[in-house]
Design an enzyme around this catalytic site. Sequence first.
Site, PDB file in Angstrom:
ATOM      1  N   LYS A  15     -71.874 -53.587  42.760  1.00 14.17           N
ATOM      2  CA  LYS A  15     -72.354 -54.968  42.982  1.00 14.17           C
ATOM      3  C   LYS A  15     -73.853 -54.944  43.237  1.00 14.17           C
ATOM      4  O   LYS A  15     -74.431 -53.915  43.615  1.00 14.17           O
ATOM      5  CB  LYS A  15     -71.644 -55.622  44.169  1.00 14.17           C
ATOM      6  CG  LYS A  15     -71.784 -54.920  45.536  1.00 14.17           C
ATOM      7  CD  LYS A  15     -73.028 -55.226  46.310  1.00 14.17           C
ATOM      8  CE  LYS A  15     -73.077 -54.502  47.658  1.00 14.17           C
ATOM      9  NZ  LYS A  15     -74.413 -54.442  48.261  1.00 14.17           N
ATOM     10  N   PRO A  98     -74.453 -44.590  42.166  1.00 11.44           N
ATOM     11  CA  PRO A  98     -75.138 -43.713  43.119  1.00 11.44           C
ATOM     12  C   PRO A  98     -74.852 -44.105  44.570  1.00 11.44           C
ATOM     13  O   PRO A  98     -74.562 -45.264  44.868  1.00 11.44           O
ATOM     14  CB  PRO A  98     -76.618 -43.895  42.770  1.00 11.44           C
ATOM     15  CG  PRO A  98     -76.704 -45.188  42.032  1.00 11.44           C
ATOM     16  CD  PRO A  98     -75.389 -45.393  41.365  1.00 11.44           C
ATOM     17  N   GLY A 102     -77.029 -49.138  48.026  1.00 10.97           N
ATOM     18  CA  GLY A 102     -76.836 -50.577  48.264  1.00 10.97           C
ATOM     19  C   GLY A 102     -76.041 -51.229  47.148  1.00 10.97           C
ATOM     20  O   GLY A 102     -76.050 -52.449  47.003  1.00 10.97           O
ATOM     21  N   GLY A 105     -70.736 -48.729  46.123  1.00  9.35           N
ATOM     22  CA  GLY A 105     -69.835 -47.787  45.436  1.00  9.35           C
ATOM     23  C   GLY A 105     -68.597 -47.434  46.254  1.00  9.35           C
ATOM     24  O   GLY A 105     -67.470 -47.546  45.762  1.00  9.35           O
ATOM     25  N   GLY A 106     -68.785 -47.032  47.505  1.00  9.31           N
ATOM     26  CA  GLY A 106     -67.651 -46.637  48.353  1.00  9.31           C
ATOM     27  C   GLY A 106     -66.722 -47.812  48.598  1.00  9.31           C
ATOM     28  O   GLY A 106     -65.488 -47.670  48.576  1.00  9.31           O
ATOM     29  N   SER A 107     -67.287 -49.003  48.810  1.00  9.79           N
ATOM     30  CA  SER A 107     -66.480 -50.197  49.088  1.00  9.79           C
ATOM     31  C   SER A 107     -65.687 -50.604  47.850  1.00  9.79           C
ATOM     32  O   SER A 107     -64.531 -51.018  47.946  1.00  9.79           O
ATOM     33  CB  SER A 107     -67.384 -51.369  49.481  1.00  9.79           C
ATOM     34  OG  SER A 107     -68.164 -51.028  50.594  1.00  9.79           O
ATOM     35  N   ASP A 140     -68.076 -54.885  52.989  1.00  9.87           N
ATOM     36  CA  ASP A 140     -68.241 -55.284  51.586  1.00  9.87           C
ATOM     37  C   ASP A 140     -66.930 -55.213  50.795  1.00  9.87           C
ATOM     38  O   ASP A 140     -66.886 -55.661  49.643  1.00  9.87           O
ATOM     39  CB  ASP A 140     -69.246 -54.354  50.875  1.00  9.87           C
ATOM     40  CG  ASP A 140     -70.683 -54.705  51.214  1.00  9.87           C
ATOM     41  OD1 ASP A 140     -70.914 -55.785  51.784  1.00  9.87           O
ATOM     42  OD2 ASP A 140     -71.575 -53.895  50.884  1.00  9.87           O
TER      43      ASP A 140
HETATM   44  O1  C5P Z   1     -68.793 -52.548  57.559  1.00  6.01           O
HETATM   45  P1  C5P Z   1     -69.530 -51.318  57.147  1.00  6.01           P
HETATM   46  O2  C5P Z   1     -68.923 -50.072  57.747  1.00  6.01           O
HETATM   47  O3  C5P Z   1     -69.729 -51.212  55.683  1.00  6.01           O
HETATM   48  O4  C5P Z   1     -70.997 -51.441  57.759  1.00  6.01           O
HETATM   49  C1  C5P Z   1     -71.886 -50.354  57.850  1.00  6.01           C
HETATM   50  C2  C5P Z   1     -72.922 -50.646  58.898  1.00  6.01           C
HETATM   51  O5  C5P Z   1     -73.736 -51.750  58.482  1.00  6.01           O
HETATM   52  C3  C5P Z   1     -72.346 -51.082  60.243  1.00  6.01           C
HETATM   53  O6  C5P Z   1     -72.109 -49.971  61.053  1.00  6.01           O
HETATM   54  C4  C5P Z   1     -73.439 -51.973  60.793  1.00  6.01           C
HETATM   55  O7  C5P Z   1     -74.443 -51.177  61.384  1.00  6.01           O
HETATM   56  C5  C5P Z   1     -74.049 -52.607  59.565  1.00  6.01           C
HETATM   57  N1  C5P Z   1     -73.526 -53.965  59.261  1.00  6.01           N
HETATM   58  C6  C5P Z   1     -73.856 -55.017  60.094  1.00  6.01           C
HETATM   59  N2  C5P Z   1     -73.399 -56.276  59.814  1.00  6.01           N
HETATM   60  C7  C5P Z   1     -72.671 -56.516  58.697  1.00  6.01           C
HETATM   61  C8  C5P Z   1     -72.322 -55.463  57.831  1.00  6.01           C
HETATM   62  C9  C5P Z   1     -72.769 -54.187  58.133  1.00  6.01           C
HETATM   63  O8  C5P Z   1     -74.544 -54.823  61.094  1.00  6.01           O
HETATM   64  N3  C5P Z   1     -72.267 -57.773  58.440  1.00  6.01           N
END
Ligand code: C5P
Length: 300
Positions: A15, A98, A102, A105-107, A140
């Site tokens: 994305k 990659p 951003g 990919g993992g999500s 994500d």
């Molecule tokens: O949810 P996810 O594990 O992908 O998020 C990774 C990091 O991104 C979180 O640990 C947080 O620091 C930050 N994040 C955030 N607010 C969001 C999404 C992600 O602070 N809405």
Amino acid sequence: MMDRYTEIIQNAYAKINLTLDILGVKADGYHELQSVMQTISLHDIITIKPGNQGIYIVCSDPAIPVDSRNLAYRAAEHFCFAAGIPPEFEIILEKYIPNQAGLGGGSSDAAAVLIMLNKMYDEPLAQNVLNSVSARIGSDVPFFIRGGTASIGGRGECIEALPDIPRYHLVIVKPRFGISTAWAYKRLDEMRGIGIAEMRAVTHTDRLAECIKTGDWDQLPCLIANDLEQPSIDRHPEIDGIKNRMLQLGAKGALMCGSGSAVFGIFGSNEEAVSASFELSVYGDVYVTQTIRPNDEADS
Ligand code: C5P
């Protein structure tokens, strides 16, 4: 369940965030955001095969962990728990998206694993359950359950599908450095803590969603914006260099992808994108790709 010896294969698309407004920090430390997210044709390929007891991940990229740190592993664990199914399969991740870019990919891999396992076991989870399970895996992941073009709210779990947009031709540059999502959010908080906060009555996401609803396709590249970009540019000025070079090469708009470090440029045609990609390859890995619609899988 499908025949025990069949395997299931699916693409997991990357994305870009056409907008990313970070509105504030919630009590749990996550950020309240608004974003227009868009799937693109760049993808990983996921295969799931029935196997011995347990969840086994095989990954083409040796730098990616294959244990519970891997979002595909966590998706499989959450699926089995929610569906009451014993884990007995192997998940093969052929990575092309990659890492630390951003691009989600993992999500995307995690969402694909949820959808594939649900198919493989004859849909034990209803769509709304699949959505809520996906939110527990990562912010994500819910977007990727449907993909396409969507307006996102909350910490990522509130999804409103937007009308499909026409195909935009993109060049993505992934510089040699990566950026951790947690670092990008923390850096933005620090910057806002010293007075760089900007409160908006109308967000970039509101404006772009309106543009998409009215079908003003020439205007779209002028409305892209990302709040996480400036903190990353301060640390890695090369991101700004890539954006400027893309614009010099004829991009109609250029922006950092999500929490970085990749940058995308929107070009007028595939030919323009390909020719710009040659010039941009000095900055890192380059991908010529395009936006896709939820049901474009077959021809992408
Ligand atoms: O949810 P996810 O594990 O992908 O998020 C990774 C990091 O991104 C979180 O640990 C947080 O620091 C930050 N994040 C955030 N607010 C969001 C999404 C992600 O602070 N809405």
